[in-house]
Each structure stands twice: as structure tokens, then as C-alpha cells.
Design an enzyme around this catalytic site. Structure first.
Site, mmCIF file in Angstrom:
data_model
loop_
_atom_site.group_PDB
_atom_site.id
_atom_site.type_symbol
_atom_site.label_atom_id
_atom_site.label_comp_id
_atom_site.label_asym_id
_atom_site.label_seq_id
_atom_site.Cartn_x
_atom_site.Cartn_y
_atom_site.Cartn_z
ATOM 1 C CG ASP A 293 20.186 -6.026 9.906
ATOM 2 O OD1 ASP A 293 21.311 -6.616 10.375
ATOM 3 O OD2 ASP A 293 19.225 -6.634 9.991
ATOM 4 C CB SER A 294 20.710 -8.906 6.574
ATOM 5 O OG SER A 294 20.576 -9.302 8.033
ATOM 6 C CB CYS B 131 23.847 -5.745 9.220
ATOM 7 S SG CYS B 131 23.902 -8.019 9.241
ATOM 8 C CD GLU C 84 14.175 -13.296 10.402
ATOM 9 O OE1 GLU C 84 14.689 -14.137 9.835
ATOM 10 O OE2 GLU C 84 15.633 -12.713 10.243
ATOM 11 C CB CYS D 213 23.570 -11.819 16.011
ATOM 12 S SG CYS D 213 21.852 -11.844 14.868
ATOM 13 C CG HIS E 231 17.783 -11.885 14.520
ATOM 14 N ND1 HIS E 231 18.680 -11.551 13.432
ATOM 15 C CD2 HIS E 231 16.407 -12.548 14.284
ATOM 16 C CE1 HIS E 231 17.758 -11.159 12.513
ATOM 17 N NE2 HIS E 231 16.816 -11.887 13.166
HETATM 18 N N1 DGL Z 1 21.507 -9.247 10.516
HETATM 19 C C1 DGL Z 1 22.235 -10.166 10.771
HETATM 20 C C2 DGL Z 1 23.522 -10.050 11.638
HETATM 21 O O1 DGL Z 1 23.863 -8.894 12.920
HETATM 22 C C3 DGL Z 1 21.657 -11.743 11.184
HETATM 23 C C4 DGL Z 1 21.219 -12.413 10.409
HETATM 24 C C5 DGL Z 1 21.212 -12.481 8.557
HETATM 25 O O2 DGL Z 1 22.477 -13.010 8.797
HETATM 26 O O3 DGL Z 1 21.198 -12.219 8.051
HETATM 27 O O4 DGL Z 1 24.784 -10.444 11.766
#
Ligand code: DGL
Length: 273
Positions: free
Chosen positions: A18-19, A81, A160, A192, A194
Site C-alpha cells: 500500500d502507499s 491500495c 491518519e 480507499c 482508509h
Molecule cells: N492507499 C490509498 C488508497 O487506497 C489512500 C492513501 C493515499 O492516497 O495514498 O487509495
């Protein structure tokens, strides 16, 4: 502490990237559905967020993330992600010779399997919404369904920051969901990493009659089905329930957030990019 490069050939795992830390919601869901399987996670915390970046940059990062996991023994790759799943899956599949799962298709399949739901809303980062991938995949299978997507860029930083229950967060969620409410959607995909952490607020603001689909849940069911149907791959994966967590930057705040998502977490090990 930097982690030296190690490739232990018989320690074959499910790799998730993931990011950043948000992708641990995907690990959490995988742990629930496949508790015995070993998981290796990489969160690109040094370069997060991906959701505000161009497709070219996200693709470049996604390739590097996948390499990190495959070099360390990932035999199956999960693009945790949504943003990377939206723009980088095709390139990853061309480049790497392991089964690659993304988080979009399982959620789409789950959504369209409900014949009485015909107005689907999607929320995600700007990059995910701009990619149009959810609409494209839904329409390809069910052209009769109406699809409405709304970017919710402030939700990632709010999560976050740990503002999961604050009045400000509730107000922002309400504002983002308003256009989807006007369209009278009957299903909402959380596109997403989050957003599962805001699921309760989202459910209240969108209304009880709207069915919410969590893409991490849908993904886990699909990985589980795949392993059941492919014993030659499943049998080779290590199953002592061990998880390893790697990140490209580490702070105390990240450790806390990771602990909040997973309830339990061992070490967040630092990989220098
Ligand atoms: N992990 C990203 C997503 O699911 C969200 C956080 C980011 O923008 O990196 O799209």
C-alpha cells in the site's frame, strides 16, 4: 534500523503493499479470512499519499513496491491500495509472474451480485475516482446500473490524524456524501484503504438503507476462493500465521496508527528506498 536484503526461498508468503499504513485494513481482513497464512506487508510511508499523484508516478512506485515484496518471498501479490489498483494493475501483471490481486474487481463483483441494487456510489481518492475504473468495470458487466463517484481527499489525512469520531470528520463525511445521497444510491463502495475506519460514520451519514461494500473484505474472500481452487499454490505458502511489516519511513505516529488498525502489530521494519 535498515533491513538487509534477504530472500528465504521456502518462506513463501502473501505479499500486500500500500502507499502507507492504511493498507493494514486489507491485512486485517486477510488475517480474519486466512488466519494461518503468512503475510508480508510493505507500506510506502516515505512517498505516501499516492491518491494525489499522477498515474505515471503511482505506476513507478507500485512496480518498486511489488519488487520489494517479491524479492522477499511474496508468491501472491495483493495491491492493497485502491489508487495503485486503479492505475497500476495491468502494468504489474505484465511485469511480474505471480498471481496479482487488486481491490477493485472483488468489490465490483460483490456489488453487482445484488440484483435489486441499481444505483451504486463509489468514494475514493482523487486518483482513483479520476481513473474511472470502478464505473468502467461495473458498466462492462451491468450496463443497466447507474454509477456515481465522489472523491473524498480529506478523509485520508483525517484518518491518519486519528480523527475517527470527531464532529469535524462527521461534517466533512456528510458534505462529501451529499451528492451521492441526492442521487439516491442504494449501495456504496468504500474505494480507499482508509475508509473502513470511518465505516460507522459513513453508514450514519449515507443512511441505513444503503448497503456498504468494503473493498478489503471483498478482496479477502476472493483470495480465499483462489487459494481453495489452486492447491498447488496454496500448498507452497507458509502457514504459521506469521506477519512481517516493512515500511519505507517510520515514525512513532505511524506505529500508533498501525497498532490502532491491527490491534496487534510486531515490528515496523524500515526499508530504505
Ligand atoms: N492507499 C490509498 C488508497 O487506497 C489512500 C492513501 C493515499 O492516497 O495514498 O487509495
Amino acid at each position: 534500523m535498515d533491513t538487509p536484503f534477504v530472500f528465504i526461498r521456502d518462506d513463501l508468503m502473501i505479499g500486500v503493499f500500500d502507499s502507507g499504513i492504511g493498507g493494514l485494513t486489507v491485512v486485517r481482513a486477510l488475517m480474519q479470512h486466512l488466519p494461518k497464512y503468512n503475510i508480508i506487508y510493505f507500506g510506502d510511508t516515505a512517498r505516501t499519499p499516492y491518491g494525489t499523484k499522477s498515474p505515471e508516478t503511482v505506476i513507478k512506485y507500485a512496480i518498486e513496491d511489488a519488487e520489494i515484496l517479491i524479492q522477499r518471498g511474496a508468491k501472491i501479490l495483493v495491491v492493497g491500495c485502491n489508487t495503485a489498483s486503479s492505475v497500476a494493475t495491468d502494468v504489474l501483471r505484465e511485469r511480474f509472474d505471480v498471481p496479482i490481486f487488486e481491490v477493485i474487481s472483488p468489490a465490483v463483483h460483490m456489488a453487482i451480485s445484488r440484483p435489486n441494487k441499481r444505483r451504486i456510489g463509489i468514494i475514493g481518492t482523487r486518483a482513483t475516482v479520476n481513473s474511472g475504473v470502478y464505473e468502467y468495470k461495473i458498466k462492462a458487466l451491468r450496463p443497466d446500473i447507474e454509477v456515481y463517484a465522489a472523491p473524498c481527499p480529506l478523509l485520508v489525512p483525517l484518518v491518519e490524524e486519528g480523527w475517527l469520531k470527531k464532529a469535524e470528520t462527521r461534517r466533512i463525511v456528510k458534505k462529501y456524501l451529499h451528492p451521492l445521497k441526492l442521487k439516491q444510491i442504494d449501495m456504496l463502495i468504500l474505494g480507499c484503504t482508509h475508509y473502513p475506519l470511518l465505516k460507522e460514520i459513513i453508514q450514519v451519514k449515507i443512511g441505513k438503507r444503503v448497503k456498504i461494500i468494503d473493498s478489503s473484505e471483498a478482496l479477502s474472500t476472493s483470495v480465499k476462493d483462489f487459494l481453495q481452487n489452486n492447491p498447488h499454490i496454496a500448498d507452497n505458502l507458509k502457514k504459521d500465521g506469521n506477519c512481517q511489516f516493512y515500511v519505507s519511513d517510520v515514525t512513532e505516529h505511524m506505529r500508533k496508527l498501525a497498532g490502532k488498525i491491527l490491534k496487534r502489530i510486531g515490528k515496523l521494519e524500515h526499508i530504505r528506498l
